[in-house]
Design a protein around this motif. Structure first.
Motif, PDB file in Angstrom:
ATOM      1  N   ARG A 130      22.711  55.779 -42.400  1.00  0.00           N
ATOM      2  CA  ARG A 130      23.907  55.537 -43.019  1.00  0.00           C
ATOM      3  C   ARG A 130      25.091  56.488 -42.751  1.00  0.00           C
ATOM      4  N   ALA A 131      24.821  57.868 -42.537  1.00  0.00           N
ATOM      5  CA  ALA A 131      25.881  58.579 -42.070  1.00  0.00           C
ATOM      6  C   ALA A 131      26.231  58.388 -40.843  1.00  0.00           C
ATOM      7  N   LEU A 132      25.557  57.669 -40.033  1.00  0.00           N
ATOM      8  CA  LEU A 132      26.218  57.379 -38.417  1.00  0.00           C
ATOM      9  C   LEU A 132      26.662  55.971 -38.627  1.00  0.00           C
ATOM     10  N   GLY A 133      26.689  55.041 -39.838  1.00  0.00           N
ATOM     11  CA  GLY A 133      26.737  53.864 -39.764  1.00  0.00           C
ATOM     12  C   GLY A 133      28.276  53.405 -39.298  1.00  0.00           C
ATOM     13  N   GLY A 134      29.331  54.074 -39.407  1.00  0.00           N
ATOM     14  CA  GLY A 134      30.574  53.784 -39.050  1.00  0.00           C
ATOM     15  C   GLY A 134      30.892  54.300 -38.001  1.00  0.00           C
ATOM     16  N   ASP A 135      29.920  55.092 -37.134  1.00  0.00           N
ATOM     17  CA  ASP A 135      30.205  55.788 -35.945  1.00  0.00           C
ATOM     18  C   ASP A 135      31.130  56.625 -35.977  1.00  0.00           C
ATOM     19  N   PRO A 136      31.074  57.782 -36.604  1.00  0.00           N
ATOM     20  CA  PRO A 136      32.115  58.741 -37.466  1.00  0.00           C
ATOM     21  C   PRO A 136      32.351  59.648 -36.179  1.00  0.00           C
ATOM     22  N   GLN A 137      33.419  60.503 -36.224  1.00  0.00           N
ATOM     23  CA  GLN A 137      33.657  61.534 -35.247  1.00  0.00           C
ATOM     24  C   GLN A 137      32.667  62.470 -35.627  1.00  0.00           C
ATOM     25  N   VAL A 138      32.554  62.967 -36.743  1.00  0.00           N
ATOM     26  CA  VAL A 138      31.890  64.131 -37.493  1.00  0.00           C
ATOM     27  C   VAL A 138      31.000  63.788 -38.479  1.00  0.00           C
ATOM     28  N   MET A 139      29.923  64.696 -38.467  1.00  0.00           N
ATOM     29  CA  MET A 139      28.891  64.306 -39.343  1.00  0.00           C
ATOM     30  C   MET A 139      28.552  65.729 -40.423  1.00  0.00           C
ATOM     31  N   LEU A 140      28.696  65.721 -41.463  1.00  0.00           N
ATOM     32  CA  LEU A 140      28.223  66.792 -42.358  1.00  0.00           C
ATOM     33  C   LEU A 140      26.944  66.699 -43.014  1.00  0.00           C
ATOM     34  N   MET A 141      25.877  67.503 -42.833  1.00  0.00           N
ATOM     35  CA  MET A 141      24.705  67.584 -43.345  1.00  0.00           C
ATOM     36  C   MET A 141      24.411  68.641 -44.009  1.00  0.00           C
ATOM     37  N   ASP A 142      24.249  68.474 -45.555  1.00  0.00           N
ATOM     38  CA  ASP A 142      23.926  69.686 -46.501  1.00  0.00           C
ATOM     39  C   ASP A 142      22.450  69.695 -46.670  1.00  0.00           C
ATOM     40  N   GLU A 143      21.807  70.449 -46.092  1.00  0.00           N
ATOM     41  CA  GLU A 143      20.183  70.618 -46.404  1.00  0.00           C
ATOM     42  C   GLU A 143      19.452  69.385 -46.436  1.00  0.00           C
ATOM     43  N   PRO A 144      19.955  68.451 -45.408  1.00  0.00           N
ATOM     44  CA  PRO A 144      19.187  66.888 -45.310  1.00  0.00           C
ATOM     45  C   PRO A 144      17.812  66.839 -45.384  1.00  0.00           C
ATOM     46  N   PHE A 145      17.119  68.090 -44.701  1.00  0.00           N
ATOM     47  CA  PHE A 145      15.616  67.940 -44.897  1.00  0.00           C
ATOM     48  C   PHE A 145      15.053  68.848 -45.870  1.00  0.00           C
ATOM     49  N   GLY A 146      15.742  69.402 -46.763  1.00  0.00           N
ATOM     50  CA  GLY A 146      15.286  70.656 -47.601  1.00  0.00           C
ATOM     51  C   GLY A 146      14.106  69.964 -48.738  1.00  0.00           C
ATOM     52  N   ALA A 147      14.148  68.705 -48.867  1.00  0.00           N
ATOM     53  CA  ALA A 147      13.363  68.219 -49.902  1.00  0.00           C
ATOM     54  C   ALA A 147      12.045  67.626 -49.294  1.00  0.00           C
ATOM     55  N   ILE A 148      11.860  67.634 -48.044  1.00  0.00           N
ATOM     56  CA  ILE A 148      10.871  67.281 -47.465  1.00  0.00           C
ATOM     57  C   ILE A 148       9.518  68.167 -47.034  1.00  0.00           C
ATOM     58  N   ASP A 149       8.317  67.835 -47.238  1.00  0.00           N
ATOM     59  CA  ASP A 149       7.276  68.692 -47.100  1.00  0.00           C
ATOM     60  C   ASP A 149       7.468  69.262 -45.493  1.00  0.00           C
ATOM     61  N   PRO A 150       7.006  70.244 -45.164  1.00  0.00           N
ATOM     62  CA  PRO A 150       7.103  70.945 -43.869  1.00  0.00           C
ATOM     63  C   PRO A 150       6.574  70.107 -42.619  1.00  0.00           C
ATOM     64  N   GLN A 151       5.441  69.351 -42.778  1.00  0.00           N
ATOM     65  CA  GLN A 151       5.093  68.687 -41.770  1.00  0.00           C
ATOM     66  C   GLN A 151       6.189  67.607 -41.411  1.00  0.00           C
ATOM     67  N   ASN A 152       6.648  66.881 -42.399  1.00  0.00           N
ATOM     68  CA  ASN A 152       7.577  65.675 -42.239  1.00  0.00           C
ATOM     69  C   ASN A 152       8.925  66.263 -41.806  1.00  0.00           C
TER      70      ASN A 152
END
Length: 403
Positions: free
Chosen positions: A178-200
């Motif tokens: 979704r963040a890439l949906g409109g082909d943006p110039q910039v992406m801001l990612m705020d701890e995007p994987f923080g809630a995922i278990d270590p392996q995933n």
């Protein structure tokens, strides 16, 4: 004032700091100019006099303890909050001159726990910005399917599902799409994987880095984890209190040369081990090993065995993929018997991965392969030690050249 371009460090002497600033600079996609954010009723600023250039096409990781201003800085870039003073430039344009809705359509945003709209399908979530931009229905559909494929989700299977029907890892993948949906110039990612278990989380990190090699977006990646910052960031900005950047440099330089006691304490022990994760096998000349074709006759196998002092030869199939280990003492037996190859690593794996695989699989060798699984060479424990030393030698040499 915190004035940070890549290569500058808190605590540098004047001469060294000037040398760092005069290096040829990459085009800054984002420029923060004397940025200040003060909240009413608080004595200290959340962000104070922050100047920072974020190069085009790079991942810059913001890392630091809680309350240091890294997330506040990200929200300022997106104008989720407004600065007290200072300027923010996006590709040379002052963002305060843009309507907020236009700015946000140029910036993709991915957050912890994905932030998907629960009442919308996966396709509708990803299509949010393209529809706001007025794309045609066919173009939107094509973009949705393209992005689902890119993040490793089959469009036919996942397009019409709702977020609650997805695993946490799948939701996070859709959030990135979704963040890439409109082909943006910039992406801001705020701890995007923080809630995922270590392996995933590790799998998602690898997947995202694979995607970035294709799309080459300018990305600000907020994390509190120095290991994640080192893995994800081309550059790292280590934040101290009040949004002050204590060091802004490559992961290698930060681990090898922390700018001050604060940075050294934040990195903690184990910097030498972390540096192993920064060297990818694809960038190294991996030593050769005695090999023999799977269809070689006994005479040829015996000739290869006698020409070297290894206990095993590596058997390669017709496509030069590792097929097994052949004991040299049995090289001329017919039919030949060989052991399977369990320990292989691709070009995007690191020296840390190689060492970890050796220890966990109780083996002294790891076969290096390319993206198609074709043989490149063999790493041994002694080879890893030599490569570590050579990396350290090159780093030391580079520092002497810069002095």
């Amino acid at each position: 004032m915190t004035d940070a371009t890549p290569g500058t460090q808190a605590g540098l002497g004047t001469e060294a700091a000037e040398h760092a600033r005069t290096k040829p600079a990459e085009h800054p996609m984002i420029r923060l100019d004397r940025l200040v954010k003060r909240y009413p009723g608080q004595e200290q600023a959340a962000v104070e006099e922050l100047s920072l250039d974020i190069p085009e096409g790079r991942i810059v990781a913001f890392v630091g303890p809680s309350g240091c201003g890294k997330t506040t800085t990200m929200k300022l870039i997106n104008r989720l909050i407004e600065p007290t003073s200072g300027r923010i430039h996006l590709d040379g344009q002052d963002v305060t001159e843009l309507p907020v809705h236009e700015l946000r359509r140029r910036i993709g945003y991915a957050i912890q726990s994905s932030g998907l709209f629960p009442h919308r399908t996966v396709a509708d979530n990803i299509a949010t910005v393209p529809r706001l931009l007025g794309w045609s229905r066919q173009r939107v559909t094509e973009r949705v399917d393209e992005l689902l494929t890119m993040v490793g989700l089959d469009p036919a299977t996942y397009r019409d599902r709702y977020p609650k029907q997805l695993s946490g890892g799948q939701q996070q993948r859709v959030g990135v799409a979704r963040a890439l949906g409109g082909d943006p110039q910039v992406m801001l990612m705020d701890e995007p994987f923080g809630a995922i278990d270590p392996q995933n989380r590790e799998a998602l990190q690898d997947e995202f880095l694979r995607i970035q090699r294709t799309v080459r977006k300018t990305i600000v990646f907020v994390t509190h984890d120095i290991d994640e910052a080192c893995k994800m960031g081309d550059l790292i900005a280590v934040f101290g209190e009040n949004g002050k950047v204590r060091q802004y440099d490559t992961p290698e330089r930060i681990l090898a040369e922390p700018a001050d006691e604060f940075v050294a304490a934040f990195i903690g022990s184990g910097a030498s081990v972390r540096r192993l994760s920064l060297t990818r096998l694809g960038t190294l000349d991996v030593p050769e090993w005695p090999t023999v074709d799977a269809d070689a006759d006994p005479e040829r196998r015996l000739a290869v065995a006698r020409a070297q002092d290894r206990e095993y030869c590596l058997v390669l199939d017709a496509d030069r993929r590792p097929a097994g280990w052949l004991p040299t003492a049995e090289a001329d037996t017919e039919p030949p018997s060989h052991f399977p190859v369990f320990s292989t690593l691709g070009p995007h794996s690191t020296l840390f991965d190689a060492l970890d695989l050796m220890l966990s699989a109780d083996t002294s060798t790891v076969v290096a392969v390319d993206d198609e699984g074709r043989y490149r060479g063999v790493l041994e424990m002694d080879t890893v030690r030599e490569l570590i030393n050579s990396e350290q030698t090159r780093t030391a040499h580079a520092r002497l050249q810069e002095a």
